[in-house]
Design an enzyme around this catalytic site. Structure first.
Site, PDB file in Angstrom:
ATOM      1  N   LEU A  13     -21.291  -2.950  98.088  1.00 28.58           N
ATOM      2  CA  LEU A  13     -20.085  -3.778  98.220  1.00 28.58           C
ATOM      3  C   LEU A  13     -19.337  -3.899  96.906  1.00 28.58           C
ATOM      4  O   LEU A  13     -19.928  -3.972  95.830  1.00 28.58           O
ATOM      5  CB  LEU A  13     -20.464  -5.177  98.712  1.00 28.58           C
ATOM      6  CG  LEU A  13     -21.169  -5.259 100.071  1.00 28.58           C
ATOM      7  CD1 LEU A  13     -21.366  -6.734 100.447  1.00 28.58           C
ATOM      8  CD2 LEU A  13     -20.409  -4.520 101.164  1.00 28.58           C
ATOM      9  N   HIS A  14     -18.013  -3.913  97.017  1.00 28.47           N
ATOM     10  CA  HIS A  14     -17.130  -4.157  95.870  1.00 28.47           C
ATOM     11  C   HIS A  14     -16.045  -5.135  96.326  1.00 28.47           C
ATOM     12  O   HIS A  14     -16.059  -5.593  97.487  1.00 28.47           O
ATOM     13  CB  HIS A  14     -16.543  -2.838  95.344  1.00 28.47           C
ATOM     14  CG  HIS A  14     -15.949  -1.973  96.415  1.00 28.47           C
ATOM     15  ND1 HIS A  14     -14.825  -2.333  97.121  1.00 28.47           N
ATOM     16  CD2 HIS A  14     -16.338  -0.776  96.921  1.00 28.47           C
ATOM     17  CE1 HIS A  14     -14.530  -1.379  97.992  1.00 28.47           C
ATOM     18  NE2 HIS A  14     -15.444  -0.427  97.906  1.00 28.47           N
ATOM     19  N   HIS A  69     -14.425  -4.733  99.813  1.00 27.57           N
ATOM     20  CA  HIS A  69     -15.146  -5.287 100.964  1.00 27.57           C
ATOM     21  C   HIS A  69     -15.005  -6.814 101.009  1.00 27.57           C
ATOM     22  O   HIS A  69     -14.837  -7.402 102.074  1.00 27.57           O
ATOM     23  CB  HIS A  69     -16.644  -4.957 100.866  1.00 27.57           C
ATOM     24  CG  HIS A  69     -16.974  -3.500 100.908  1.00 27.57           C
ATOM     25  ND1 HIS A  69     -17.419  -2.802  99.809  1.00 27.57           N
ATOM     26  CD2 HIS A  69     -16.929  -2.608 101.921  1.00 27.57           C
ATOM     27  CE1 HIS A  69     -17.646  -1.552 100.148  1.00 27.57           C
ATOM     28  NE2 HIS A  69     -17.358  -1.394 101.410  1.00 27.57           N
ATOM     29  N   GLY A  85     -10.490  -1.818 106.027  1.00 25.22           N
ATOM     30  CA  GLY A  85      -9.591  -1.581 104.899  1.00 25.22           C
ATOM     31  C   GLY A  85      -8.615  -0.429 105.173  1.00 25.22           C
ATOM     32  O   GLY A  85      -8.975   0.566 105.787  1.00 25.22           O
ATOM     33  N   LEU A 116     -10.369   0.837  95.005  1.00 22.76           N
ATOM     34  CA  LEU A 116     -11.805   0.558  94.933  1.00 22.76           C
ATOM     35  C   LEU A 116     -12.531   1.318  96.046  1.00 22.76           C
ATOM     36  O   LEU A 116     -12.056   1.391  97.173  1.00 22.76           O
ATOM     37  CB  LEU A 116     -12.077  -0.939  95.061  1.00 22.76           C
ATOM     38  CG  LEU A 116     -11.486  -1.834  93.973  1.00 22.76           C
ATOM     39  CD1 LEU A 116     -12.086  -3.238  94.060  1.00 22.76           C
ATOM     40  CD2 LEU A 116     -11.694  -1.258  92.573  1.00 22.76           C
ATOM     41  N   SER A 168     -16.840   2.670  97.097  1.00 21.74           N
ATOM     42  CA  SER A 168     -18.247   2.729  96.689  1.00 21.74           C
ATOM     43  C   SER A 168     -18.525   4.031  95.944  1.00 21.74           C
ATOM     44  O   SER A 168     -19.402   4.086  95.074  1.00 21.74           O
ATOM     45  CB  SER A 168     -19.156   2.617  97.908  1.00 21.74           C
ATOM     46  OG  SER A 168     -18.853   1.435  98.609  1.00 21.74           O
TER      47      SER A 168
END
Ligand code: PAF
Length: 273
Positions: free
Chosen positions: A27-28, A31, A144, A184, A186
């Site tokens: 996760l970043h 998310h 997203g 962004l 992963s």
């Protein structure tokens, strides 16, 4: 309220009608912004964390895909997630279960974008998301826009089967970017500092394309910027923002989409033109 972590289908039976954020973990902030978008709708949020083997082709990064469950649970909780569903492979794909995936909509097979370059990808994504939706039975799902074709594919999959998923909204949320413009992802974890600078070519190409007035000029400009950043272009196109099919003439109102290889990492990005 503390986070509830569920690994089994039977424990999920007490949970339904929430807002669903499907993820593969690692996760970043992108998310976490989906969780925040879900909370803004007023319901509790359930997130799934499952690295789906069916959406990776042989030779892709399934084995090396970052798996950071403990950290993910802490981040999910800090963002206000109520429930995380983290199944194992046998839970999602029970041995001897030959249930086919849902039919793929045209936007998953005709544009020649991710579908052309990763032929097994949308079959795998639709199979796992259809199963997750059947288990989680959410009121809405938030995805997203970073994976723009995936968002359109899943909206079309759900719209095509209102008996299976009645009253389910699939909602897109804006791409979250680092201060320098990099979307962004992963997979950014794979980039060393030099590669990360080259990766800025994607967002720069899309921003420069926004300055052009025609599709042809925007596409040529994107290719040129990507090549200046030493990236291998899979596609750099302006397409209809619903069907993802080719368009001509003015680019305003359409979608710019890029996929490019950076050594052995593959990156995607997109923006409204
Ligand atoms: O976007 C992702 O992380 C995955 O493709 C998804 C939607 C969770 C399905 O595995």
């Amino acid at each position: 309220m503390s986070l509830r972590v569920i690994n089994t289908v039977s424990d999920l039976e007490s949970v339904h009608g929430l807002t669903f954020v499907p993820t593969m973990g690692a996760l970043h902030d992108g998310h976490l912004s989906l969780v925040q978008a879900g909370l803004a709708h007023g319901d509790e949020v359930i997130m799934s964390i499952f690295v789906n083997p069916k959406q990776f082709a042989p030779g892709e990064d399934f084995e090396s895909y970052p798996r950071t469950l403990e950290q993910d649970l802490a981040l999910a909780e800090s963002a206000g997630t109520a429930v995380v569903f983290a199944p194992d492979v046998d839970t999602m794909y029970p041995p001897n279960d030959a249930q086919p995936g849902p039919p793929l909509p045209a936007v998953a097979t005709e544009p020649g974008l991710e579908d052309g370059h990763r032929p097994q990808f949308f079959g795998g994504v639709c199979t796992v998301v259809a199963r997750l939706l059947d288990l989680v039975r959410p009121r809405r799902m938030i995805m997203g826009e970073k994976d723009y074709q995936q968002l359109l594919v899943l909206q079309a999959m759900v719209d095509a089967d209102p008996n299976r998923w009645p009253d389910l909204d699939v909602i897109g949320a804006p791409t979250i970017r680092a201060d320098d413009g990099l979307a962004l992802s992963s997979r950014n974890a794979y980039l060393d500092p030099d590669q990360r600078l080259r990766a800025l070519g994607l967002s720069r190409a899309l921003h420069e394309a926004q300055l052009e007035s025609t599709v042809d000029a925007a596409e040529a400009r994107m290719v040129s910027v990507l090549e200046q950043h030493d990236l291998d272009v899979d596609y750099a196109v302006v397409r209809d923002d619903r069907t993802l099919m080719p368009v001509t003439g003015a680019c305003r109102g359409h979608r710019g989409l890029i996929a490019a290889g950076l050594d052995d990492v593959r990156l995607i990005d997109n923006m409204a033109m």
